[in-house]
Design a protein around this motif. Structure first.
Motif, short mmCIF file in Angstrom:
data_model
loop_
_atom_site.label_atom_id
_atom_site.label_comp_id
_atom_site.label_asym_id
_atom_site.label_seq_id
_atom_site.Cartn_x
_atom_site.Cartn_y
_atom_site.Cartn_z
N ARG A 84 -57.27 -61.07 -73.86
CA ARG A 84 -56.93 -60.76 -72.48
C ARG A 84 -57.70 -59.00 -73.16
O ARG A 84 -58.06 -58.76 -73.78
CB ARG A 84 -55.42 -59.48 -72.37
N ILE A 85 -58.31 -58.73 -72.17
CA ILE A 85 -59.77 -57.95 -71.49
C ILE A 85 -59.60 -56.37 -70.53
O ILE A 85 -58.59 -56.95 -69.69
CB ILE A 85 -61.49 -58.32 -71.68
N THR A 86 -59.81 -55.26 -72.13
CA THR A 86 -59.58 -54.62 -70.36
C THR A 86 -60.94 -53.44 -70.52
O THR A 86 -61.82 -53.41 -72.00
CB THR A 86 -58.91 -53.32 -70.89
N GLY A 87 -61.40 -52.57 -70.10
CA GLY A 87 -62.68 -52.07 -70.03
C GLY A 87 -62.66 -50.56 -68.50
O GLY A 87 -62.59 -50.76 -67.47
N ASP A 88 -63.27 -49.82 -69.74
CA ASP A 88 -63.73 -48.65 -68.13
C ASP A 88 -64.76 -48.39 -68.15
O ASP A 88 -66.06 -49.40 -69.02
CB ASP A 88 -63.24 -47.43 -69.48
N LEU A 89 -65.47 -47.97 -67.14
CA LEU A 89 -67.29 -48.30 -66.65
C LEU A 89 -67.57 -46.95 -66.48
O LEU A 89 -66.27 -45.82 -66.00
CB LEU A 89 -66.98 -48.45 -65.04
N LEU A 90 -68.59 -46.19 -67.06
CA LEU A 90 -69.43 -45.23 -67.14
C LEU A 90 -69.99 -45.27 -66.68
O LEU A 90 -71.60 -45.85 -66.98
CB LEU A 90 -69.40 -44.50 -69.20
N ARG A 125 -64.75 -65.04 -64.09
CA ARG A 125 -65.87 -64.66 -63.45
C ARG A 125 -66.58 -63.14 -64.06
O ARG A 125 -67.18 -63.00 -64.25
CB ARG A 125 -66.30 -64.15 -61.48
N THR A 126 -64.92 -62.52 -64.55
CA THR A 126 -64.96 -60.95 -65.08
C THR A 126 -65.42 -61.37 -66.25
O THR A 126 -66.69 -60.84 -66.34
CB THR A 126 -63.61 -60.52 -64.79
N TYR A 127 -65.00 -62.59 -67.13
CA TYR A 127 -65.62 -62.55 -68.88
C TYR A 127 -67.54 -63.71 -68.75
O TYR A 127 -67.98 -62.33 -68.82
CB TYR A 127 -64.46 -63.08 -69.07
N PHE A 128 -67.90 -63.85 -67.36
CA PHE A 128 -68.82 -64.20 -67.40
C PHE A 128 -69.93 -62.60 -67.09
O PHE A 128 -70.75 -63.35 -67.77
CB PHE A 128 -69.32 -65.10 -66.35
N ASP A 129 -69.57 -62.40 -66.39
CA ASP A 129 -70.19 -61.00 -65.91
C ASP A 129 -70.20 -59.74 -67.22
O ASP A 129 -71.59 -59.33 -66.81
CB ASP A 129 -69.96 -60.39 -64.11
N CYS A 130 -69.71 -59.93 -67.80
CA CYS A 130 -69.16 -59.20 -68.71
C CYS A 130 -70.19 -59.56 -69.89
O CYS A 130 -70.59 -59.21 -71.06
CB CYS A 130 -67.89 -58.69 -69.37
N GLY A 131 -70.73 -61.12 -70.00
CA GLY A 131 -71.98 -61.50 -70.93
C GLY A 131 -70.27 -62.71 -72.13
O GLY A 131 -71.37 -63.02 -73.74
N LEU A 132 -69.11 -62.45 -71.94
CA LEU A 132 -68.37 -63.07 -72.93
C LEU A 132 -68.28 -64.37 -72.65
O LEU A 132 -67.78 -64.83 -73.79
CB LEU A 132 -66.60 -62.29 -72.73
N ILE A 133 -68.49 -64.61 -71.83
CA ILE A 133 -68.43 -66.40 -71.75
C ILE A 133 -69.39 -66.98 -70.88
O ILE A 133 -69.88 -66.06 -70.64
CB ILE A 133 -66.98 -67.42 -71.17
N ASP A 134 -70.38 -68.05 -71.28
CA ASP A 134 -70.79 -68.37 -70.02
C ASP A 134 -70.35 -70.02 -69.33
O ASP A 134 -71.47 -70.30 -68.57
CB ASP A 134 -72.18 -69.40 -71.46
N VAL A 135 -68.94 -70.43 -70.01
CA VAL A 135 -68.22 -71.27 -69.19
C VAL A 135 -66.96 -71.13 -68.97
O VAL A 135 -66.26 -71.07 -70.25
CB VAL A 135 -68.91 -72.67 -69.40
N GLY A 136 -66.76 -72.40 -68.00
CA GLY A 136 -65.03 -72.25 -68.37
C GLY A 136 -64.46 -73.72 -67.57
O GLY A 136 -65.15 -74.37 -67.34
N ILE A 137 -63.65 -74.10 -68.24
CA ILE A 137 -62.69 -75.30 -68.28
C ILE A 137 -61.39 -75.16 -67.50
O ILE A 137 -60.77 -74.20 -67.94
CB ILE A 137 -62.90 -76.31 -69.06
N ILE A 138 -60.82 -75.60 -66.00
CA ILE A 138 -59.96 -75.75 -65.85
C ILE A 138 -58.74 -77.03 -65.68
O ILE A 138 -60.17 -77.51 -65.23
CB ILE A 138 -59.47 -74.72 -64.47
#
Length: 214
Positions: free
Chosen positions: A77-83, A143-156
């Motif tokens: 689970r991720i959280t993040g603030d935007l500066l 898509r959020t993980y992807f946009d943050c550079g945390l993943i490159d691909v997903g499987i469902i």
């Protein structure tokens, strides 16, 4: 598609490749992709599990937990603030200055996005029998993980439509309605690009996964 997937998996699963997810998995993340394929090879469902399991909190997720957790996959689970920084332009419309004149912190800009399994830069989610809107949550998370550079691909992974034949035969079709999670509900969301730029491999569980219905 055949060169990227173990041949015996086609009998048990159907695959839908969006954004070259298969190519990325095979070429860039062979260890993670082998983990998932070996997990799928072990996956099976008994009649008893179908008859007693009502929702998503059933034996189905545990089948993946037992195989993937020892291999280093974890629910994340991720959280993040935007500066946000405001840079003024210099005198006479010159260059922008290097120092911002103001900053604004938006707390909780990213919050509450969790994914069932993440290893390296690969994400994997299971949706067995949730409301189909759950796919929107999953795709937004990926898509959020992807946009943050945390993943490159997903499987469902979810149910293939053909499982309805088994549900009918067992008299439990009412538990697995048209508005729950199955490949048809996932596909149209992927075609509408609700995954953003994140490549997604969709996997449908077929009849052959159910013992006695191969």
């Amino acid at each position: 598609m055949e060169k990227y997937i173990m041949n015996d998996l086609f009998d048990k699963f159907e695959f839908y490749n969006y954004g070259h997810a298969l190519e990325i998995l095979s070429e860039s993340f062979p260890e993670e992709w082998n983990d998932i394929q070996n997990c799928l090879r072990q996956f099976h469902i008994t009649r008893e599990e179908l008859l007693t399991a009502g929702g998503n909190e059933t034996a189905m997720p545990k089948k993946f937990d037992d195989v993937l957790y020892p291999l280093g996959w974890r629910e994340i689970r991720i959280t993040g603030d935007l500066l946000v920084k405001l840079f003024p332009r210099g005198k006479s419309r010159g260059r922008f200055l290097d120092k911002p004149y103001d900053e604004k912190l938006i707390e909780g800009y990213i919050d509450g996005h969790n994914i069932d399994f993440v290893k390296g830069k690969v994400a994997f989610d299971l949706e067995w029998n949730s409301k189909d809107q759950t796919f929107d949550r999953d795709l937004m998370a990926m898509r959020t993980y992807f946009d943050c550079g945390l993943i490159d691909v997903g499987i469902i992974i979810t149910r293939a439509e053909e499982l309805n034949d088994i549900f009918m035969a067992l008299g439990i079709k009412q538990k697995y309605g048209a508005s729950t999670t199955w490949t048809g509900k996932l596909e149209y969301r992927l075609k509408a690009r609700r995954n953003g730029g994140c490549p997604i491999l969709a996997v449908g569980i077929k009849k052959a996964c159910v013992e006695g219905f191969e």
